[in-house]
Write a protein that holds these residues in place. Structure first.
Motif, PDB file in Angstrom:
ATOM      1  N   TYR A 229      84.256  12.807-117.343  1.00  0.00           N
ATOM      2  CA  TYR A 229      83.850  13.706-117.416  1.00  0.00           C
ATOM      3  C   TYR A 229      81.970  12.797-116.635  1.00  0.00           C
ATOM      4  O   TYR A 229      81.876  12.946-115.976  1.00  0.00           O
ATOM      5  CB  TYR A 229      83.757  15.002-117.779  1.00  0.00           C
ATOM      6  CG  TYR A 229      85.335  15.820-117.287  1.00  0.00           C
ATOM      7  CD1 TYR A 229      85.164  15.779-115.619  1.00  0.00           C
ATOM      8  CD2 TYR A 229      86.142  16.047-118.539  1.00  0.00           C
ATOM      9  CE1 TYR A 229      86.500  16.667-115.517  1.00  0.00           C
ATOM     10  CE2 TYR A 229      87.487  16.144-118.322  1.00  0.00           C
ATOM     11  CZ  TYR A 229      87.716  16.683-116.356  1.00  0.00           C
ATOM     12  OH  TYR A 229      89.321  17.115-116.053  1.00  0.00           O
ATOM     13  N   ARG A 230      81.995  12.609-117.861  1.00  0.00           N
ATOM     14  CA  ARG A 230      80.315  12.192-118.349  1.00  0.00           C
ATOM     15  C   ARG A 230      79.566  11.147-116.949  1.00  0.00           C
ATOM     16  O   ARG A 230      79.154  11.031-116.151  1.00  0.00           O
ATOM     17  CB  ARG A 230      79.816  11.301-119.472  1.00  0.00           C
ATOM     18  CG  ARG A 230      79.414  13.010-120.140  1.00  0.00           C
ATOM     19  CD  ARG A 230      79.507  12.605-121.885  1.00  0.00           C
ATOM     20  NE  ARG A 230      79.769  13.198-123.018  1.00  0.00           N
ATOM     21  CZ  ARG A 230      80.045  13.567-123.377  1.00  0.00           C
ATOM     22  NH1 ARG A 230      81.379  12.169-123.083  1.00  0.00           N
ATOM     23  NH2 ARG A 230      80.509  14.957-124.798  1.00  0.00           N
ATOM     24  N   ASN A 231      80.991   9.723-116.817  1.00  0.00           N
ATOM     25  CA  ASN A 231      80.771   9.236-116.469  1.00  0.00           C
ATOM     26  C   ASN A 231      80.694   9.524-114.785  1.00  0.00           C
ATOM     27  O   ASN A 231      80.099   9.117-113.879  1.00  0.00           O
ATOM     28  CB  ASN A 231      82.240   8.225-116.484  1.00  0.00           C
ATOM     29  CG  ASN A 231      82.022   6.984-117.683  1.00  0.00           C
ATOM     30  OD1 ASN A 231      81.095   7.171-118.702  1.00  0.00           O
ATOM     31  ND2 ASN A 231      82.775   7.052-118.041  1.00  0.00           N
TER      32      ASN A 231
ATOM     33  N   ALA B 142      79.840  12.324-113.434  1.00  0.00           N
ATOM     34  CA  ALA B 142      78.722  12.770-113.026  1.00  0.00           C
ATOM     35  C   ALA B 142      77.462  12.161-113.015  1.00  0.00           C
ATOM     36  O   ALA B 142      76.739  12.425-111.845  1.00  0.00           O
ATOM     37  CB  ALA B 142      78.181  13.885-114.529  1.00  0.00           C
ATOM     38  N   ALA B 143      77.525  10.666-113.442  1.00  0.00           N
ATOM     39  CA  ALA B 143      76.254  10.207-113.215  1.00  0.00           C
ATOM     40  C   ALA B 143      76.728   8.818-112.538  1.00  0.00           C
ATOM     41  O   ALA B 143      76.125   8.669-111.868  1.00  0.00           O
ATOM     42  CB  ALA B 143      76.262   9.091-114.432  1.00  0.00           C
ATOM     43  N   SER B 144      77.941   9.186-111.858  1.00  0.00           N
ATOM     44  CA  SER B 144      78.593   8.391-110.859  1.00  0.00           C
ATOM     45  C   SER B 144      78.191   8.465-109.982  1.00  0.00           C
ATOM     46  O   SER B 144      77.471   7.621-108.143  1.00  0.00           O
ATOM     47  CB  SER B 144      79.811   7.955-110.390  1.00  0.00           C
ATOM     48  OG  SER B 144      80.362   8.572-109.718  1.00  0.00           O
ATOM     49  N   GLY B 145      77.752   9.677-109.384  1.00  0.00           N
ATOM     50  CA  GLY B 145      77.632  10.504-107.554  1.00  0.00           C
ATOM     51  C   GLY B 145      78.452  10.357-106.511  1.00  0.00           C
ATOM     52  O   GLY B 145      78.374  10.688-105.859  1.00  0.00           O
ATOM     53  N   GLN B 146      79.723   9.979-107.053  1.00  0.00           N
ATOM     54  CA  GLN B 146      81.163   9.565-106.139  1.00  0.00           C
ATOM     55  C   GLN B 146      81.290  10.576-105.606  1.00  0.00           C
ATOM     56  O   GLN B 146      82.541  10.950-104.946  1.00  0.00           O
ATOM     57  CB  GLN B 146      81.679   8.015-106.808  1.00  0.00           C
ATOM     58  CG  GLN B 146      80.773   6.577-107.550  1.00  0.00           C
ATOM     59  CD  GLN B 146      82.038   6.055-108.314  1.00  0.00           C
ATOM     60  OE1 GLN B 146      82.323   6.395-108.049  1.00  0.00           O
ATOM     61  NE2 GLN B 146      81.618   5.067-107.951  1.00  0.00           N
TER      62      GLN B 146
ATOM     63  N   LEU C 175      75.782  19.090-117.697  1.00  0.00           N
ATOM     64  CA  LEU C 175      76.393  18.128-116.949  1.00  0.00           C
ATOM     65  C   LEU C 175      75.426  18.746-115.093  1.00  0.00           C
ATOM     66  O   LEU C 175      75.280  18.119-114.438  1.00  0.00           O
ATOM     67  CB  LEU C 175      77.365  17.886-116.909  1.00  0.00           C
ATOM     68  CG  LEU C 175      77.696  16.409-117.956  1.00  0.00           C
ATOM     69  CD1 LEU C 175      79.119  16.254-117.888  1.00  0.00           C
ATOM     70  CD2 LEU C 175      77.097  15.877-118.759  1.00  0.00           C
TER      71      LEU C 175
ATOM     72  N   GLN D 154      83.986  11.942-122.268  1.00  0.00           N
ATOM     73  CA  GLN D 154      83.487  10.229-121.064  1.00  0.00           C
ATOM     74  C   GLN D 154      83.961  10.580-120.099  1.00  0.00           C
ATOM     75  O   GLN D 154      82.760   9.838-119.195  1.00  0.00           O
ATOM     76  CB  GLN D 154      83.978   9.760-122.161  1.00  0.00           C
ATOM     77  CG  GLN D 154      82.465   8.077-121.620  1.00  0.00           C
ATOM     78  CD  GLN D 154      81.406   9.040-122.639  1.00  0.00           C
ATOM     79  OE1 GLN D 154      80.692   9.500-123.022  1.00  0.00           O
ATOM     80  NE2 GLN D 154      80.242   8.726-120.823  1.00  0.00           N
TER      81      GLN D 154
ATOM     82  N   LEU E 212      77.621  19.536-112.944  1.00  0.00           N
ATOM     83  CA  LEU E 212      78.967  19.121-112.207  1.00  0.00           C
ATOM     84  C   LEU E 212      79.642  20.341-111.735  1.00  0.00           C
ATOM     85  O   LEU E 212      80.210  20.720-112.806  1.00  0.00           O
ATOM     86  CB  LEU E 212      79.406  17.650-113.192  1.00  0.00           C
ATOM     87  CG  LEU E 212      80.542  16.817-112.096  1.00  0.00           C
ATOM     88  CD1 LEU E 212      79.737  16.423-110.574  1.00  0.00           C
ATOM     89  CD2 LEU E 212      81.789  16.736-112.589  1.00  0.00           C
TER      90      LEU E 212
END
Length: 350
Positions: free
Chosen positions: A114-116, A118-122, A144, A112, A146
Motif C-alpha cells: 500500500y505504501r508503494n 500510494a507513492a506510485s501515483g498509478q 498516507l 508495504q 490514499l
C-alpha cells in the motif's frame, strides 16, 4: 464499425460546454446529480468512451483503482473473492475506470504494498476486503492520504468509509430459527474469528442463545477457513460429541457442501435427522434452492456488494465524505426445507 464519438460531439449533443461534460463524467462535486445523470445516459446511448490520457490531464487522476491480495492465500481460487471482484470490475468497466490488481507476499506483509501504491501515483484509491477485527491497513491508508473503501468493518479510532452486511443479524436469525424449532445442540461452522465478519457471526449466534435462555456448547463452535474440506472435517468431528448435535449453521455455501457430504457419509438425513442452515453469497455454481432438500439460507449477494463498494469508492473520489459512506445491508433469512424439529433417533453410522 462506427467512429467513436468525441467529447466535443457529446457536449454539442447535450447543449453543454465541454468543461461541464468532462466534470460530470469525472464525478466533480460541483456538477449537480441531474446533470451527471443526463451526461452519463447520453454517453452510454451515443457510445462515448473517455480518453484515459486526456482524463488524467484534466483531472490529475490516474483513472484506476487498486485491489491488493496475497497470492499465497489462493484468493483467486476462492469463489467468494472472485464473485466480489466480478462486481467491482463490472462497475469500473461501466465508468471507464481501470482495476489494478497487486500481489503481496502474505496477508501480514501487504502494508508495504500500500505504501508503494500510494507513492506510485498509478491509482486513485483502493478497495479493502477481508478486514481483521484490528486491521492495520485502515490507519495506514489514512496516514498516507490514499482514498479507500472497506468491504466489511474493523475497529478504528476515527470514521472511515465502508460497506458491510449485517453478519451479526444474519447469524442471530439463523440460530433463533433453529432454536424456535426445538434445537439446542447447534453447531456453528464459522470462519476465522480474526476477521470481523466471523466475529460478528459468532456474536449473533451467542446472542440468540442468550435471548432464548440457553448456553451454547463451546465444543460445537468451529473456526477455520471456509472450505468444503473443512466443512466436511468439522462436521464429522462435531458428530462425535455426546449428545449428538441436531443442527448445523454454516458460514458459506462452500462449507455447507462439505457439511452435507459428511452427513450423507454418516447416513444422516436432512432435515429428518439433522437440520442445516447456510449463508448464501449468491455463488453461481451453488444454488441452495436446487439442493435436495432445498437449503434454508441467510441470503446476500457478494457480487452486488462488489458493485456497491466500487460505487462508493468512485463517489469518494468525486468528493463524497468518508462519513457519508457507511452502509450496512440487512440479510434476510430464506426459509426452505432443510430445517425441522429434532428427530428422536440420535444414533448414526460412522
Amino acid at each position: 464499425m462506427a467512429a467513436q464519438i468525441r467529447l466535443k460531439e457529446l457536449a454539442e449533443a447535450l447543449g453543454l460546454s465541454r468543461a461541464t461534460v468532462s466534470r460530470a463524467l469525472n464525478g466533480f462535486p460541483e456538477v449537480n446529480k441531474e446533470t451527471k445523470a443526463r451526461v452519463a445516459e447520453a454517453a452510454e446511448r451515443l457510445g462515448y468512451r473517455p480518453n484515459p490520457v486526456a482524463r488524467r490531464l484534466a483531472t490529475g487522476r490516474a483513472g484506476a483503482i487498486g485491489v491488493v491480495f496475497p497470492p499465497k492465500a489462493n484468493l483467486l481460487l476462492d469463489p467468494h473473492f472472485m464473485e466480489f471482484l466480478v462486481g467491482v470490475v463490472s462497475h469500473c468497466t461501466e465508468r471507464g475506470v481501470m482495476l489494478a490488481l497487486s500481489g503481496a507476499e502474505t496477508t501480514g506483509d501487504d502494508l508495504q504494498t500500500y505504501r508503494n501504491l500510494a507513492a506510485s501515483g498509478q491509482i486513485d484509491g483502493v478497495i479493502l476486503s477481508g478486514p481483521l477485527v484490528q486491521d492495520p491497513r485502515v490507519p495506514l491508508l489514512m496516514d498516507l492520504g490514499l482514498p479507500f473503501v472497506l468491504h466489511g468493518r474493523t475497529q478504528a479510532a476515527v470514521p472511515y468509509p465502508f460497506m458491510d452486511i449485517d453478519n451479526r443479524g444474519a447469524f442471530y436469525a439463523q440460530a433463533a430459527h433453529v432454536i424456535a424449532h426445538g434445537h439446542q445442540r447447534v453447531v456453528l461452522l464459522n470462519g476465522l474469528t480474526d476477521y470481523t465478519f466471523a466475529q460478528h457471526r459468532l456474536d449473533g449466534y451467542r446472542q440468540a442463545f442468550a435471548d432464548a435462555g440457553l448456553t451454547p456448547d463451546p465444543r460445537l463452535i468451529f473456526s477455520a477457513s471456509m472450505s468444503e474440506e473443512n466443512g466436511y472435517r468439522q462436521t464429522r468431528e462435531a458428530l462425535t460429541e455426546t449428545p449428538r448435535p441436531t443442527a448445523f449453521l454454516c458460514s458459506s455455501m462452500v462449507e455447507a457442501l462439505g457439511c452435507l457430504r459428511a452427513l450423507r457419509d454418516c447416513s444422516l438425513r436432512v432435515p429428518e435427522d439433522i437440520s442445516v442452515v447456510a449463508h448464501d453469497d449468491g455463488l453461481p455454481a451453488v444454488d441452495p434452492a436446487g439442493l435436495n432438500p432445498p437449503l434454508t439460507t441467510s441470503s446476500s449477494s457478494i457480487r452486488a456488494a462488489g458493485v456497491r463498494v466500487a460505487e462508493h469508492l468512485l463517489a469518494l473520489l468525486g468528493g463524497a465524505t468518508p462519513q457519508g459512506i457507511q452502509e450496512v445491508w440487512p440479510v434476510p433469512l430464506v426459509h426452505r426445507a432443510s430445517v425441522a424439529a429434532p428427530g428422536s433417533d440420535q444414533g448414526f453410522s460412522r
